[in-house]
Design an enzyme around this catalytic site. Structure first.
Site, PDB file in Angstrom:
ATOM      1  N   HIS A  90      -0.278  -0.592 -20.988  1.00 38.82           N
ATOM      2  CA  HIS A  90       0.557  -0.607 -19.792  1.00 38.82           C
ATOM      3  C   HIS A  90       0.949   0.799 -19.344  1.00 38.82           C
ATOM      4  O   HIS A  90       1.146   1.675 -20.175  1.00 38.82           O
ATOM      5  CB  HIS A  90       1.873  -1.352 -20.060  1.00 38.82           C
ATOM      6  CG  HIS A  90       1.705  -2.671 -20.704  1.00 38.82           C
ATOM      7  ND1 HIS A  90       2.475  -3.070 -21.769  1.00 38.82           N
ATOM      8  CD2 HIS A  90       0.859  -3.703 -20.458  1.00 38.82           C
ATOM      9  CE1 HIS A  90       2.127  -4.295 -22.143  1.00 38.82           C
ATOM     10  NE2 HIS A  90       1.142  -4.691 -21.364  1.00 38.82           N
ATOM     11  N   LYS A 107       7.930   7.348 -22.374  1.00 38.07           N
ATOM     12  CA  LYS A 107       8.377   6.430 -23.420  1.00 38.07           C
ATOM     13  C   LYS A 107       8.527   7.211 -24.721  1.00 38.07           C
ATOM     14  O   LYS A 107       7.749   8.110 -25.014  1.00 38.07           O
ATOM     15  CB  LYS A 107       7.361   5.304 -23.644  1.00 38.07           C
ATOM     16  CG  LYS A 107       7.196   4.379 -22.464  1.00 38.07           C
ATOM     17  CD  LYS A 107       6.150   3.312 -22.726  1.00 38.07           C
ATOM     18  CE  LYS A 107       5.967   2.431 -21.499  1.00 38.07           C
ATOM     19  NZ  LYS A 107       4.859   1.485 -21.670  1.00 38.07           N
ATOM     20  N   TYR A 125      11.788   1.127 -27.913  1.00 32.80           N
ATOM     21  CA  TYR A 125      11.303   2.022 -26.869  1.00 32.80           C
ATOM     22  C   TYR A 125      12.498   2.612 -26.131  1.00 32.80           C
ATOM     23  O   TYR A 125      13.356   1.869 -25.678  1.00 32.80           O
ATOM     24  CB  TYR A 125      10.565   1.258 -25.773  1.00 32.80           C
ATOM     25  CG  TYR A 125       9.418   0.386 -26.089  1.00 32.80           C
ATOM     26  CD1 TYR A 125       8.191   0.641 -25.485  1.00 32.80           C
ATOM     27  CD2 TYR A 125       9.528  -0.739 -26.890  1.00 32.80           C
ATOM     28  CE1 TYR A 125       7.112  -0.200 -25.690  1.00 32.80           C
ATOM     29  CE2 TYR A 125       8.459  -1.577 -27.098  1.00 32.80           C
ATOM     30  CZ  TYR A 125       7.242  -1.297 -26.497  1.00 32.80           C
ATOM     31  OH  TYR A 125       6.180  -2.127 -26.694  1.00 32.80           O
ATOM     32  N   ASP A 151      -2.208  -9.296 -20.752  1.00 29.14           N
ATOM     33  CA  ASP A 151      -2.838  -8.147 -21.402  1.00 29.14           C
ATOM     34  C   ASP A 151      -4.328  -8.350 -21.652  1.00 29.14           C
ATOM     35  O   ASP A 151      -5.100  -7.394 -21.616  1.00 29.14           O
ATOM     36  CB  ASP A 151      -2.131  -7.800 -22.708  1.00 29.14           C
ATOM     37  CG  ASP A 151      -0.783  -7.139 -22.478  1.00 29.14           C
ATOM     38  OD1 ASP A 151      -0.482  -6.759 -21.327  1.00 29.14           O
ATOM     39  OD2 ASP A 151      -0.026  -7.013 -23.456  1.00 29.14           O
TER      40      ASP A 151
END
Length: 183
Positions: free
Chosen positions: A62, A72, A132, A168
């Site tokens: 992603h 991130k 995250y 995904d």
């Protein structure tokens, strides 16, 4: 913190600098000043947690495009994961190259993912938990993805994929994206 840049410019593995005493240890896991000193964006807009029941679970690949491109900071807090990033910056000398790193609760490493890098990971243990820190708000209209098993990238995932979301597993292949101009 100990910052080690990967072969993909701007992407860092961050190890703890532990200060030990009779109680255990103390270590800083984030410092805006230290991030800025390494040219990293220290903004934290959201903090997310994912839990993965089964070894082999795969999440990714992603990323978000401008104006909602994300940084991130990824850390595995329980179990182990194999974390992979792909450079999606067309102007970068490492455009479309990828790198992977093992993050575990034991090694306490973090992985800094710059803007315009696709990101995904695979759980290497049952019960893998991942935290995250994200530098931009999740903005569905700017979300993009790459197929985890795209032969163009030839990512070598360490274990068989046991679980993956429909979304995904259905991202377009890179050849389809470059033909359509949607990279």
């Amino acid at each position: 913190m100990i910052f080690t840049e990967t072969e993909l410019k701007g992407a860092y593995i961050i190890d703890l600098e532990e200060k030990h005493d009779h109680r255990g240890f103390f270590a800083r896991t984030f410092c805006a000043q230290e991030f800025e000193a390494h040219g990293l964006k220290p903004t934290v807009a959201q903090c997310n947690l994912s839990f993965n029941h089964k070894k082999g679970t795969l999440r990714g690949m992603h990323y978000q495009i401008s104006p909602a491109a994300e940084t991130k900071l990824i850390r595995c807090t329980q179990g182990a994961i194999y974390d992979v990033i792909i450079d999606m910056r067309p102007e970068s000398p490492t455009y479309l190259q990828h790198v992977g790193v093992e993050l575990t609760a034991e090694n306490r490493r973090a992985f800094y993912v710059p803007e315009m890098f696709a990101h995904g990971y695979q759980a290497l243990t049952d019960g893998a938990e991942v935290v995250y820190q994200v530098g931009e708000f999740y903005t569905p209209g700017y979300e993009r993805g790459l197929r985890y098993n795209d032969p163009f990238f030839n990512i070598e995932w360490p274990v068989e994929v046991t679980e993956i979301s429909e979304k995904d597993q259905n991202w377009p292949l890179m050849t389809m994206m470059t033909v359509g101009g949607n990279v």
